[in-house]
Design an enzyme around this catalytic site. Structure first.
Site, mmCIF file in Angstrom:
data_model
loop_
_atom_site.group_PDB
_atom_site.id
_atom_site.type_symbol
_atom_site.label_atom_id
_atom_site.label_comp_id
_atom_site.label_asym_id
_atom_site.label_seq_id
_atom_site.Cartn_x
_atom_site.Cartn_y
_atom_site.Cartn_z
ATOM 1 N N LEU A 2 -10.698 61.717 3.984
ATOM 2 C CA LEU A 2 -10.577 62.112 5.383
ATOM 3 C C LEU A 2 -11.738 62.988 5.840
ATOM 4 C CD1 LEU A 2 -6.703 62.561 5.498
ATOM 5 C CD2 LEU A 2 -8.051 60.779 6.619
ATOM 6 N N TYR A 55 -4.687 54.092 -12.551
ATOM 7 C CA TYR A 55 -5.144 52.959 -13.341
ATOM 8 C C TYR A 55 -5.303 53.411 -14.804
ATOM 9 C CZ TYR A 55 -5.510 51.019 -8.723
ATOM 10 O OH TYR A 55 -5.206 50.604 -7.447
ATOM 11 N N CYS A 101 -12.091 48.504 -2.715
ATOM 12 C CA CYS A 101 -11.803 47.109 -3.045
ATOM 13 C C CYS A 101 -11.832 46.243 -1.796
ATOM 14 C CB CYS A 101 -10.418 46.980 -3.668
ATOM 15 S SG CYS A 101 -10.346 47.596 -5.333
ATOM 16 N N GLN A 129 -18.477 50.819 -9.640
ATOM 17 C CA GLN A 129 -17.355 51.438 -10.350
ATOM 18 C C GLN A 129 -16.761 50.429 -11.337
ATOM 19 O OE1 GLN A 129 -13.462 52.085 -8.404
ATOM 20 N NE2 GLN A 129 -13.649 54.252 -8.929
ATOM 21 N N ALA A 160 -14.047 48.933 -7.321
ATOM 22 C CA ALA A 160 -13.512 48.801 -8.675
ATOM 23 C C ALA A 160 -13.778 47.386 -9.199
ATOM 24 C CB ALA A 160 -12.018 49.085 -8.670
ATOM 25 N N ARG A 205 -13.142 55.193 4.712
ATOM 26 C CA ARG A 205 -12.665 54.354 5.826
ATOM 27 C C ARG A 205 -13.508 54.507 7.077
ATOM 28 N NH1 ARG A 205 -6.727 56.429 4.874
ATOM 29 N NH2 ARG A 205 -8.058 58.124 4.103
ATOM 30 N N ARG A 242 -15.015 59.102 -11.863
ATOM 31 C CA ARG A 242 -14.064 59.460 -10.795
ATOM 32 C C ARG A 242 -12.750 59.869 -11.448
ATOM 33 N NH1 ARG A 242 -12.286 56.747 -4.998
ATOM 34 N NH2 ARG A 242 -13.722 58.314 -4.214
#
Ligand code: FNR
Length: 355
Positions: free
Chosen positions: A300, A181, A25, A99, A57, A323, A229
């Site tokens: 990660l 969600y 997001c 997504q 999303a 990330r 997902r």
């Protein structure tokens, strides 16, 4: 031999390598409309060499946004600005995916950099819905339990958004069934305490997902892949489990699902998550083996050797780098150098003199 740069074909769509950007997001849209931020943000990762880019999303109805600044595909005017983003990604070699989701009982919160807290009506929040009238946590709104008519209407909203994603030129859709969600909240007995056909037994808790995915697959082009997902475990005693995720994936495959994107958590503030490098890879491995379906690993994964090992040893088909791609959009090019395969670096012609 590294395998991170091997292509992968799902239905008729070929990814140039196994490196993908997971949905993240940006909380930067107004009225659900994509803008220049999204073009530059997603465009940079396409120029950087990712094989697959999954746009964040995107809400199937306004009430299903995580924050007021989420992207949406609940109306036709939202197609054109996203089509521009998808077209740019495709032009620079990345498969554009999106997504589609509904935030359910975790909808209507402030952007993370504004605190991330649930918003009151006068601060721009709205009434929220879920499988049962159980709030996510202290300080969160209590969702209204969805009626059967409302469940059918949300499933229709997923279908309409799927048609709009096709019209916008996306080559894959991903159903957001993770992170607490709406869809994940139907799966988990912690958030779903319904006593009708959508709650109780495992078969009932996955009914919303199976029906929604089947209805989306019926309108999504046959030649384009569809992914789901999942939060593969709640990491909470008495919550949704990895065994249930494998069993769900076994039922999703014959519906025409091509890939399971294996995440976890987000459904309960009580979760104890054993985070560390590659910590969710065993989830992808279990789903891939147990349901005999392509799987994506996430969480990660930051190093080229680490990512390559996952693909080379058949632990997952695709590696999602989140990330780390926010820190460095050109990570795929760097990874090719780190693996001593400069000739495989996915580089746009404009940058070739640097390689
Ligand atoms: C996320 N994540 C996420 N997940 C998802 O399914 N849909 C989304 O829209 C978002 N949004 C989002 C925003 C931001 C800023 C972050 C950092 C994360 C989770 C993300 O897709 C990924 O699963 C995690 O970030 C773990 O992967 P990394 O970052 O450790 O590689």
């Amino acid at each position: 031999m590294p395998h991170l740069f091997d292509p992968l074909t799902l239905r008729t769509v070929t990814l140039r390598n196994r490196i993908a950007m997971p949905p993240m997001c940006q909380y930067s849209a107004h009225d659900g409309l994509a803008n220049d931020w999204h073009l530059v943000h997603y465009g940079s990762r396409a120029a950087g060499g990712a094989g697959l880019i999954i746009v964040e999303a995107t809400a199937v109805e306004a009430r299903g946004r995580i924050s007021p600044n989420d992207l949406g595909l609940w109306s036709d005017e939202q197609i054109a600005p996203l089509a521009r983003v998808a077209s740019f990604m495709r032009q620079y070699g990345a498969v554009p995916a999106i997504q589609l989701g509904h935030a359910g009982r975790k909808a209507g919160t402030a952007r993370p950099w504004d605190g991330g807290h649930p918003l009151d009506d006068d601060a721009g929040g709205w009434a929220i819905v879920g499988p049962s009238a159980l709030p996510f946590d202290e300080g969160y709104r209590t969702p209204a339990a969805l009626s059967l008519e409302e469940i059918a209407a949300i499933q229709q909203a997923f279908v309409q958004s799927t048609l709009r994603a096709d019209a916008a030129g996306f080559e894959m859709v991903e159903v957001h069934g993770a992170h607490g969600y709406l869809i994940h909240s139907f799966h988990s007995p912690l958030s779903n305490q319904r006593e009708d056909r959508y709650g109780g037994s495992f078969e009932n808790r996955i009914r919303f997902t199976l029906e929604t995915v089947a209805a989306m697959r019926a309108v999504w082009p046959e030649d384009k892949p569809l992914a789901v997902r999942l939060s593969c475990t709640d990491w909470v005693e008495g919550g949704w489990t990895l065994e249930e995720s494998v069993a769900l994936a076994q039922q999703l495959k014959p519906l025409g699902v091509d890939l399971i994107d294996c995440s976890s958590g987000g459904g309960s503030p009580l979760a104890r998550i054993p985070a560390g490098p590659s910590y969710q890879v065993p989830l992808a491995e279990a789903v891939r083996r147990g349901a005999d379906i392509p799987a994506a690993a996430v969480g990660l994964i930051t190093q080229a050797m680490q990512a390559d090992e996952i693909v080379r040893n058949g632990r997952a088909d695709i590696v999602l780098v989140g990330r780390e791609l926010l820190r460095n959009p050109y990570w795929p090019q760097r990874a090719a150098l780190d693996l001593h395969k400069p000739s495989q670096a996915p580089v746009p012609s404009q940058y070739l003199r640097a390689f």
